[in-house]
Design a protein around this motif. Sequence first.
Motif, PDB file in Angstrom:
ATOM      1  N   ARG A  83      -0.602  -3.230  -3.333  1.00 29.79           N
ATOM      2  CA  ARG A  83      -1.993  -3.568  -3.282  1.00 29.79           C
ATOM      3  C   ARG A  83      -2.246  -3.466  -1.789  1.00 29.79           C
ATOM      4  O   ARG A  83      -1.335  -3.626  -0.871  1.00 29.79           O
ATOM      5  CB  ARG A  83      -2.324  -4.756  -3.677  1.00 29.79           C
ATOM      6  CG  ARG A  83      -2.513  -4.783  -5.356  1.00 29.79           C
ATOM      7  CD  ARG A  83      -2.891  -6.143  -5.773  1.00 29.79           C
ATOM      8  NE  ARG A  83      -1.807  -6.503  -6.920  1.00 29.79           N
ATOM      9  CZ  ARG A  83      -1.546  -7.711  -6.859  1.00 29.79           C
ATOM     10  NH1 ARG A  83      -1.557  -8.563  -5.980  1.00 29.79           N
ATOM     11  NH2 ARG A  83      -0.531  -7.988  -7.881  1.00 29.79           N
ATOM     12  N   ILE A  84      -3.561  -3.600  -1.530  1.00 34.40           N
ATOM     13  CA  ILE A  84      -3.950  -3.419  -0.008  1.00 34.40           C
ATOM     14  C   ILE A  84      -3.862  -5.024   0.394  1.00 34.40           C
ATOM     15  O   ILE A  84      -4.141  -5.954  -0.116  1.00 34.40           O
ATOM     16  CB  ILE A  84      -5.458  -3.207   0.060  1.00 34.40           C
ATOM     17  CG1 ILE A  84      -5.428  -1.599  -0.249  1.00 34.40           C
ATOM     18  CG2 ILE A  84      -5.911  -3.541   1.478  1.00 34.40           C
ATOM     19  CD1 ILE A  84      -7.065  -1.018  -0.318  1.00 34.40           C
ATOM     20  N   PHE A  88      -6.515  -6.690   5.607  1.00 28.63           N
ATOM     21  CA  PHE A  88      -7.155  -5.657   5.749  1.00 28.63           C
ATOM     22  C   PHE A  88      -8.829  -5.930   4.916  1.00 28.63           C
ATOM     23  O   PHE A  88      -9.547  -5.135   4.724  1.00 28.63           O
ATOM     24  CB  PHE A  88      -6.842  -4.530   5.216  1.00 28.63           C
ATOM     25  CG  PHE A  88      -5.753  -3.927   5.955  1.00 28.63           C
ATOM     26  CD1 PHE A  88      -6.040  -3.501   7.153  1.00 28.63           C
ATOM     27  CD2 PHE A  88      -4.427  -3.808   5.609  1.00 28.63           C
ATOM     28  CE1 PHE A  88      -5.017  -2.765   8.268  1.00 28.63           C
ATOM     29  CE2 PHE A  88      -3.406  -3.407   6.466  1.00 28.63           C
ATOM     30  CZ  PHE A  88      -3.750  -3.127   7.838  1.00 28.63           C
ATOM     31  N   LYS A 109     -10.025   6.465   2.233  1.00 30.23           N
ATOM     32  CA  LYS A 109     -10.061   5.118   1.391  1.00 30.23           C
ATOM     33  C   LYS A 109     -11.445   5.251   1.045  1.00 30.23           C
ATOM     34  O   LYS A 109     -12.109   4.183   0.896  1.00 30.23           O
ATOM     35  CB  LYS A 109      -9.881   3.967   2.242  1.00 30.23           C
ATOM     36  CG  LYS A 109      -8.469   3.845   2.499  1.00 30.23           C
ATOM     37  CD  LYS A 109      -7.405   3.652   1.506  1.00 30.23           C
ATOM     38  CE  LYS A 109      -6.146   3.352   1.316  1.00 30.23           C
ATOM     39  NZ  LYS A 109      -5.278   3.486   0.425  1.00 30.23           N
ATOM     40  N   THR A 112     -13.929   2.120  -1.182  1.00 23.90           N
ATOM     41  CA  THR A 112     -13.340   0.858  -1.043  1.00 23.90           C
ATOM     42  C   THR A 112     -14.180   0.129   0.018  1.00 23.90           C
ATOM     43  O   THR A 112     -15.093   0.557   0.750  1.00 23.90           O
ATOM     44  CB  THR A 112     -11.872   0.940  -0.582  1.00 23.90           C
ATOM     45  OG1 THR A 112     -11.927   1.789   0.600  1.00 23.90           O
ATOM     46  CG2 THR A 112     -11.154   2.057  -1.572  1.00 23.90           C
ATOM     47  N   GLN A 114     -12.548  -1.233   2.590  1.00 18.25           N
ATOM     48  CA  GLN A 114     -12.288  -0.734   3.762  1.00 18.25           C
ATOM     49  C   GLN A 114     -13.121   0.160   4.350  1.00 18.25           C
ATOM     50  O   GLN A 114     -13.473   0.321   5.621  1.00 18.25           O
ATOM     51  CB  GLN A 114     -10.801  -0.299   3.651  1.00 18.25           C
ATOM     52  CG  GLN A 114      -9.922  -1.671   3.467  1.00 18.25           C
ATOM     53  CD  GLN A 114      -9.933  -2.286   1.943  1.00 18.25           C
ATOM     54  OE1 GLN A 114     -10.164  -1.618   0.872  1.00 18.25           O
ATOM     55  NE2 GLN A 114      -9.586  -3.432   1.954  1.00 18.25           N
TER      56      GLN A 114
END
Length: 184
Positions: A83-84, A88, A109, A112, A114
Motif C-alpha cells: 500500500r501507499i 504520502f 498515479k 488517486t 496523490q
Amino acid sequence: RERQRPQQQQQQQQSDSSDILNDGIGLDFLNGDSGAPAAANTSATKGAGYDSFAHMPTGADRERQRPYAPQNPYPVPSSFPGRILPIFENPAVFEKLGTDCLFFIFYYKQGTYQQYLSARELKKQGWRYHKKYMTWFQRHEEPAVTTDEYEQGTYIYFDWESGWCQRIKQDFRFEYSFLEDSLQ
C-alpha cells in the motif's frame, strides 16, 4: 463438405500470405533472397513472417499502459510494500517534492489522492493544466496579448510524452476554455 471448407480456407490463407510476402513490402528475407540456408526458407518460416507482419504494432500501441491490477493477488511478505505509505497522504510532503517528482505522481498515479495533491502543488508553483493537450503550462514571461477568451505569449510546457522535460513554446495561444480551473 465440412472438411472441404476448412481446407479451402487454409489454402486461401496460404495464398494470401504468399501474396503479402511477395508484394515487395521489404520482407525479402522471407522469400529466400537473404542467402540463408535452404532449410530456413520453408513455408513455416514464411508463415511466421506473415504472422509477425499481421501483428505489427499500431499507433494505439504508443498509448501509455494502465497500471496492472491483478485479478487474483498473490500474498507477499510483509516487507514488500503493498500500500501507499501514510506519509504520502500528508500534503506537507508534496510541498517539499521537486517538479519532476510532482509530474511523475500526476501522470502515473491517476485517480488517486496523490495525483490531487501533486496537481494542487503544481498549481501553487504557477503551472496550469491544459485540457486539450493534457499537459502543464507555465508562463515564461507576461503574455503579449490578453483577452477575455485567451492569452498569447511564451510558455514553458512539460513534455511528458516524448521527452519528459520542460520545453519552451513561443507565441502560444492559451485559450481559457481549455484551462482546468478546479481540482477534483
